[in-house]
Design a protein around this motif. Structure first.
Motif, mmCIF file in Angstrom:
data_model
loop_
_atom_site.group_PDB
_atom_site.id
_atom_site.type_symbol
_atom_site.label_atom_id
_atom_site.label_comp_id
_atom_site.label_asym_id
_atom_site.label_seq_id
_atom_site.Cartn_x
_atom_site.Cartn_y
_atom_site.Cartn_z
ATOM 1 N N LYS A 69 80.284 20.530 24.554
ATOM 2 C CA LYS A 69 81.341 19.475 24.615
ATOM 3 C C LYS A 69 81.722 19.089 26.273
ATOM 4 C CE LYS A 69 82.827 20.166 19.732
ATOM 5 N NZ LYS A 69 83.888 20.426 18.863
ATOM 6 N N VAL A 70 81.988 20.089 26.636
ATOM 7 C CA VAL A 70 82.784 19.848 28.134
ATOM 8 C C VAL A 70 81.492 19.189 28.972
ATOM 9 C CG1 VAL A 70 83.410 21.193 30.075
ATOM 10 C CG2 VAL A 70 84.028 21.801 27.722
ATOM 11 N N VAL A 71 80.441 19.558 28.989
ATOM 12 C CA VAL A 71 79.305 19.231 30.134
ATOM 13 C C VAL A 71 78.953 17.544 29.442
ATOM 14 C CG1 VAL A 71 78.364 21.106 30.842
ATOM 15 C CG2 VAL A 71 77.647 20.090 28.879
ATOM 16 N N VAL A 72 78.963 17.415 28.436
ATOM 17 C CA VAL A 72 78.836 16.083 27.774
ATOM 18 C C VAL A 72 79.757 14.930 28.361
ATOM 19 C CG1 VAL A 72 78.512 14.602 25.827
ATOM 20 C CG2 VAL A 72 77.368 16.521 25.828
ATOM 21 N N ALA A 73 80.903 15.473 28.010
ATOM 22 C CA ALA A 73 82.145 14.740 28.471
ATOM 23 C C ALA A 73 82.228 14.640 29.852
ATOM 24 C CB ALA A 73 83.559 15.257 28.167
ATOM 25 N N SER A 74 81.566 15.301 30.898
ATOM 26 C CA SER A 74 81.708 15.290 32.121
ATOM 27 C C SER A 74 80.530 14.369 32.595
ATOM 28 C CB SER A 74 81.454 16.692 32.773
ATOM 29 O OG SER A 74 81.051 16.547 34.332
ATOM 30 N N ALA A 75 79.288 14.501 31.856
ATOM 31 C CA ALA A 75 78.213 13.558 32.232
ATOM 32 C C ALA A 75 78.576 12.133 31.748
ATOM 33 C CB ALA A 75 77.034 14.109 31.499
ATOM 34 N N LEU A 76 79.230 11.981 30.951
ATOM 35 C CA LEU A 76 79.707 10.549 30.405
ATOM 36 C C LEU A 76 80.755 9.960 31.188
ATOM 37 C CD1 LEU A 76 79.777 10.885 26.557
ATOM 38 C CD2 LEU A 76 78.046 9.872 27.774
ATOM 39 N N ARG A 77 81.453 10.606 31.964
ATOM 40 C CA ARG A 77 82.630 10.216 32.667
ATOM 41 C C ARG A 77 81.777 9.715 34.158
ATOM 42 N NH1 ARG A 77 86.033 14.411 31.243
ATOM 43 N NH2 ARG A 77 85.417 15.839 32.870
ATOM 44 N N ALA A 78 80.864 10.572 34.447
ATOM 45 C CA ALA A 78 80.240 10.309 35.788
ATOM 46 C C ALA A 78 79.325 9.006 35.607
ATOM 47 C CB ALA A 78 79.323 11.658 36.083
ATOM 48 N N ARG A 79 78.583 9.112 34.510
ATOM 49 C CA ARG A 79 77.746 7.780 34.198
ATOM 50 C C ARG A 79 78.797 6.688 34.201
ATOM 51 N NH1 ARG A 79 74.582 7.240 28.602
ATOM 52 N NH2 ARG A 79 76.664 6.976 27.933
ATOM 53 N N HIS A 80 79.944 6.794 33.649
ATOM 54 C CA HIS A 80 80.876 5.337 33.372
ATOM 55 C C HIS A 80 81.285 5.053 35.079
ATOM 56 C CE1 HIS A 80 84.057 2.922 32.220
ATOM 57 N NE2 HIS A 80 84.983 3.497 32.954
ATOM 58 N N ILE A 81 81.378 6.166 36.081
ATOM 59 C CA ILE A 81 82.007 5.923 37.046
ATOM 60 C C ILE A 81 80.714 5.132 38.000
ATOM 61 C CG2 ILE A 81 82.468 6.899 39.553
ATOM 62 C CD1 ILE A 81 83.783 9.158 37.862
ATOM 63 N N ASP A 82 79.578 5.737 37.909
ATOM 64 C CA ASP A 82 78.394 5.009 38.410
ATOM 65 C C ASP A 82 78.160 3.767 37.917
ATOM 66 O OD1 ASP A 82 77.865 7.247 39.829
ATOM 67 O OD2 ASP A 82 76.501 8.036 38.340
ATOM 68 N N ASP A 83 78.362 3.325 36.732
ATOM 69 C CA ASP A 83 78.216 1.928 35.939
ATOM 70 C C ASP A 83 79.172 1.138 36.692
ATOM 71 O OD1 ASP A 83 76.156 2.941 34.526
ATOM 72 O OD2 ASP A 83 77.141 3.122 32.490
ATOM 73 N N ARG A 84 80.402 1.629 36.818
ATOM 74 C CA ARG A 84 81.410 0.725 37.322
ATOM 75 C C ARG A 84 81.418 0.245 38.822
ATOM 76 N NH1 ARG A 84 87.019 3.475 36.445
ATOM 77 N NH2 ARG A 84 86.133 4.749 38.142
ATOM 78 N N GLU A 85 80.574 1.217 39.706
ATOM 79 C CA GLU A 85 80.541 1.100 40.952
ATOM 80 C C GLU A 85 79.279 0.128 41.138
ATOM 81 O OE1 GLU A 85 79.608 5.030 42.835
ATOM 82 O OE2 GLU A 85 81.832 5.370 42.795
ATOM 83 N N GLN A 86 78.383 0.138 40.079
ATOM 84 C CA GLN A 86 77.290 -0.752 40.468
ATOM 85 C C GLN A 86 77.673 -2.077 39.944
ATOM 86 O OE1 GLN A 86 74.117 1.053 38.260
ATOM 87 N NE2 GLN A 86 74.017 2.955 39.724
ATOM 88 N N ARG A 87 78.547 -2.406 39.255
ATOM 89 C CA ARG A 87 78.997 -3.626 38.866
ATOM 90 C C ARG A 87 79.424 -4.682 40.279
ATOM 91 N NH1 ARG A 87 82.528 -1.828 33.980
ATOM 92 N NH2 ARG A 87 81.067 -1.271 32.629
#
Length: 294
Positions: free
Chosen positions: A276-294
């Protein structure tokens, strides 16, 4: 077609990687192996395009998403029994010139080798630790808990064999992203354990080969490049829990006794919490990457 070598790869919408895999394969060996693409349900059309473009490539539809090991087993069953060696490799592997011939030569030097693996390069040229020891509870737990925050911890170093010389040698297991398998050895242990949907199936195979008297041989003079992790990066909410489930299965199988039940319960709970911890961390990182690429 080659009379001694076949190649199996598992496809699941592999995109441009598959063409790179097949085109570089022609420089990896003087053999012309049949390539069986065990397709777990691709929707991008790349396996169909590859089957049309490469005469030695055959598309084999598994009929469902069987996971990695299950799909490999189904494809290997399609290989003629007279073929001595089967290569199992991810479709995002890029073969270096002569790499497969190098593994075949090593197989002649090691007649008890059930599996042989090359040195695997990351896309940036760095070396991936593809030859490792079989994890026990101590090294496995230490690596899982501390590997990210303390990369040089002794349990991770022991598991990854970071302090071992980069020389041809026997190891506990080899990365399933690129393996040359002696068919007799693979069949003797009934192939991959299909209960592992993804991850740890290569650790389990290497351990069972070793228990059956075969060797896992690391051949670092042979190199390939692997664009690893793209599927996990796209779907961490699926891939990371699968990794933790497989880690539990591996250790639970090796601690099956009734008196070891509390150990299995603790292991299951600990891995579930970590997942649960590593999934939450990975999803946060993906969200940040997606936001930066917009």
């Amino acid at each position: 077609m080659s009379s001694k070598l076949a190649v199996v790869t598992v496809t699941y919408s592999p995109g441009e990687y598959l063409d790179q895999f097949l085109s570089s394969l022609s420089t990896a060996t003087t053999e012309t192996p049949q390539v069986i693409m065990a397709d777990n349900g691709s929707t991008d059309g790349s396996p169909e395009a590859a089957a049309a473009a490469y005469p030695n490539a055959r598309l084999f539809r598994t009929g469902a998403n069987l996971g990695y090991g299950g799909a490999v087993n189904r494809a290997v069953a399609e290989v003629d029994d007279s073929i001595e060696f089967v290569v199992v490799a991810n479709p995002d592997v890029r073969w270096h010139p002569g790499s497969l011939d190098g593994l075949l030569a090593a197989a002649q030097r090691w007649p008890r080798a059930g599996a042989l693996g090359p040195l695997i390069r990351e896309p940036d040229g760095s070396r991936y630790p593809s030859a490792r020891s079989v994890p026990d509870l101590t090294s496995g737990a230490g690596h899982a808990l501390l590997g990210k925050i303390w990369p040089n911890n002794p349990w991770t170093a022991r598991y990854r064999q970071d302090n071992e010389a980069v020389t041809e040698r026997t190891v506990g297991w080899l990365s399933g992203s690129c393996l040359l398998l002696r068919r007799a050895a693979f069949d003797s242990v009934n192939g991959f354990d299909s209960r592992y949907f993804m991850y740890m199936e290569d650790v389990d195979l290497g351990d069972r080969l070793g228990s059956a008297g075969w060797l896992n041989v690391y051949v670092p003079e042979v190199e390939v490049t692997h664009s690893k992790g793209h599927a996990a990066g796209r779907h961490p909410e699926l891939m990371l829990p699968a990794h933790h489930t497989s880690a539990y299965r591996f250790q639970a199988d090796r601690h099956p006794h009734v008196w070891q039940a509390p150990l299995r319960w603790a292991l299951r709970a600990g891995l579930a919490a970590r997942s649960k911890v590593v999934v939450a961390s990975a999803l946060r990182a993906r969200h940040i990457d997606d936001r930066e690429q917009r």
